[in-house]
Design an enzyme around this catalytic site. Structure first.
Site, PDB file in Angstrom:
ATOM      1  N   GLU A   1       0.830  -1.204   0.000  1.00 58.66           N
ATOM      2  CA  GLU A   1       0.000   0.000   0.000  1.00 58.66           C
ATOM      3  C   GLU A   1       0.867   1.257   0.000  1.00 58.66           C
ATOM      4  OE1 GLU A   1      -1.165   2.978   2.937  1.00 58.66           O
ATOM      5  OE2 GLU A   1      -1.763   1.055   3.805  1.00 58.66           O
TER       6      GLU A   1
ATOM      7  N   GLU B   1       7.256   3.765  11.872  1.00 60.37           N
ATOM      8  CA  GLU B   1       5.844   3.640  12.244  1.00 60.37           C
ATOM      9  C   GLU B   1       5.667   2.524  13.272  1.00 60.37           C
ATOM     10  OE1 GLU B   1       1.501   3.072   9.986  1.00 60.37           O
ATOM     11  OE2 GLU B   1       3.369   3.038   8.831  1.00 60.37           O
TER      12      GLU B   1
END
Length: 425
Positions: free
Chosen positions: A58, A135
């Site tokens: 993604e 992240e």
């Protein structure tokens, strides 16, 4: 509920010869259009060696195609005032944009590029791995986020559906172009994809462009994901923090299960707002937590029910006892006032989501991929309105009688073991 409060626009649906679905909802009285492509594949479709690959793909989709650089992808959308984003979930991955209706072909062309012409440059791949590792570290440093990853991983231990969407450093670092393309060939297939658009649009024009962009994709059979089986268990992560975070879990239901709405309503009554039982007893009456709630996460073949809270170490044991007592009492008696309020809350939540174009196209895409049909709002409302207090209590009893999950992070020395928690009030 007055059915006239929400009117559904007609949705036109066309399936291309290769199985790719196109659905449009014309709303001529607005200026902007929203569109997106949903893929019926997410983190639970990954093999063990692919853990985190859906999320990486993604990200990488925006890093350049055979006809656009990463900069050009962003410029082509923002030059016409639009915005574009993507998201990875457990069972779906989406790529969506919003812009003026007159420019919808621009967004569709860009999304088509992202999904069929990405180049996965080695340098961009290395950079994006670094971003995702940051992240990952950010989640590890945020206990009230991390605990829900740990919760699902514990409840569905050893299964793809339990793995955190971000992956692990060792798997993230292992991915290369070969792994990416192998996953795309297996999962990003026409029969498992839906393009949905809403706004001042023409269905025939969207279908024509979709045919050009996606009609060449080869036909493949959808590969089923591994069945999700709720197991339960316990996981403790002692950390030097000011507050302890805990999540207590029970088996939930698939959104295809006949009792799904009953259990969802039970979650609302138990911990869905400022008038819920948990909020009133734990937060307002006893002051044991700043925030506490109950939730129900449904998937296509299973689900999970939970109670989450943050509190001080000294209040851990009492909070759990009180929360469990509230849950048991709710399985024995629910008032008509509570039922009416919870039904209204569910309807407001559903209708609020549908009042945004993004919420509408997501709903249409998920229903087409899951059910192969659209479910009218009126059908959902009828099912919710028909629920009785007895059915909701029974759904709660079934859940609370199942295997339990308990996860905790922080100063948790005073937290009782899962086996020590009372099985009945």
């Amino acid at each position: 509920m007055n059915q006239n409060l929400f009117s559904e626009n007609p949705v036109e649906i066309t399936t291309l010869s290769n199985g790719f679905t196109v659905a449009t909802e014309a709303t001529p009285n607005v200026a902007t259009a929203s569109l997106g492509v949903w893929v019926g594949s997410g983190s639970r479709n990954e093999q063990a060696s692919e853990h985190g690959l859906s999320h990486l793909i993604e990200h990488m989709a925006f890093k350049g195609t055979t006809s656009r650089s990463a900069r050009q992808v962003a410029e082509d959308i923002e030059n016409v005032g639009g915005e574009i984003n993507a998201a990875t979930g457990v069972e779906y991955t989406s790529y969506a944009a919003r812009l003026l209706g007159e420019d919808i072909s621009v967004a569709l062309d860009v999304i088509g590029d992202l999904l069929t012409k990405s180049v996965f440059d080695k340098q961009e791949l290395a950079r994006e791995k670094s971003v995702i590792l940051q992240e990952y570290a950010a989640v590890e440093d945020t206990p009230d986020d991390l605990i829900y990853d740990v919760f699902q991983e514990t409840a569905f231990s050893g299964q793809p559906i339990g793995r955190p969407i971000l992956g692990r450093p060792e798997t993230i670092n292992s991915f290369d172009e070969t792994a990416i393309r192998r996953f795309l060939d297996r999962e990003y297939i026409p029969a498992n994809m839906a393009l949905v658009a809403t706004g001042p649009i023409q269905h025939a024009q969207i279908v024509e462009q979709a045919e050009r962009l996606f009609g060449h994709l080869p036909v493949h059979e959808i590969q089923p994901s591994e069945d999700g089986i709720y197991k339960g268990g316990e996981k403790r992560l002692p950390r030097d923090l000011e507050q302890a975070n805990i999540v207590f879990g029970l088996p939930g239901l698939s959104f295809k299960h006949k009792d799904y709405y009953a259990l969802h309503l039970f979650a609302h009554i138990l911990g869905g707002g400022l008038t819920s039982r948990l909020w009133h007893e734990v937060r307002e009456t006893r002051g044991l937590a700043y925030v506490i709630d109950a939730f129900h996460w449904p998937f296509s073949d299973c689900g999970i029910f939970g109670i989450g809270a943050g509190t001080s170490q000294k209040d851990l044991a009492e909070l759990l006892d009180v929360a469990l007592e509230c849950a048991w009492l709710a399985t024995e008696n629910i008032s008509e006032e509570e039922m009416a309020r919870a039904k209204r809350q569910m309807k407001v939540g559903m209708l609020t989501a549908l009042e945004s174009p993004g919420g509408r196209i997501e709903r249409i895409a998920r229903q087409l991929l899951t059910w192969k049909r659209l479910i009218p709002v009126s059908e959902v409302v009828r099912k919710v309105d028909a629920l009785t207090a007895g059915e909701v209590c029974q759904a709660g009893r079934t859940a609370i009688s199942g295997n339990r999950t308990l996860v905790s992070i922080g100063p948790i020395d005073d937290l009782p073991a899962l086996a020590q928690l009372a099985t009945k009030p």
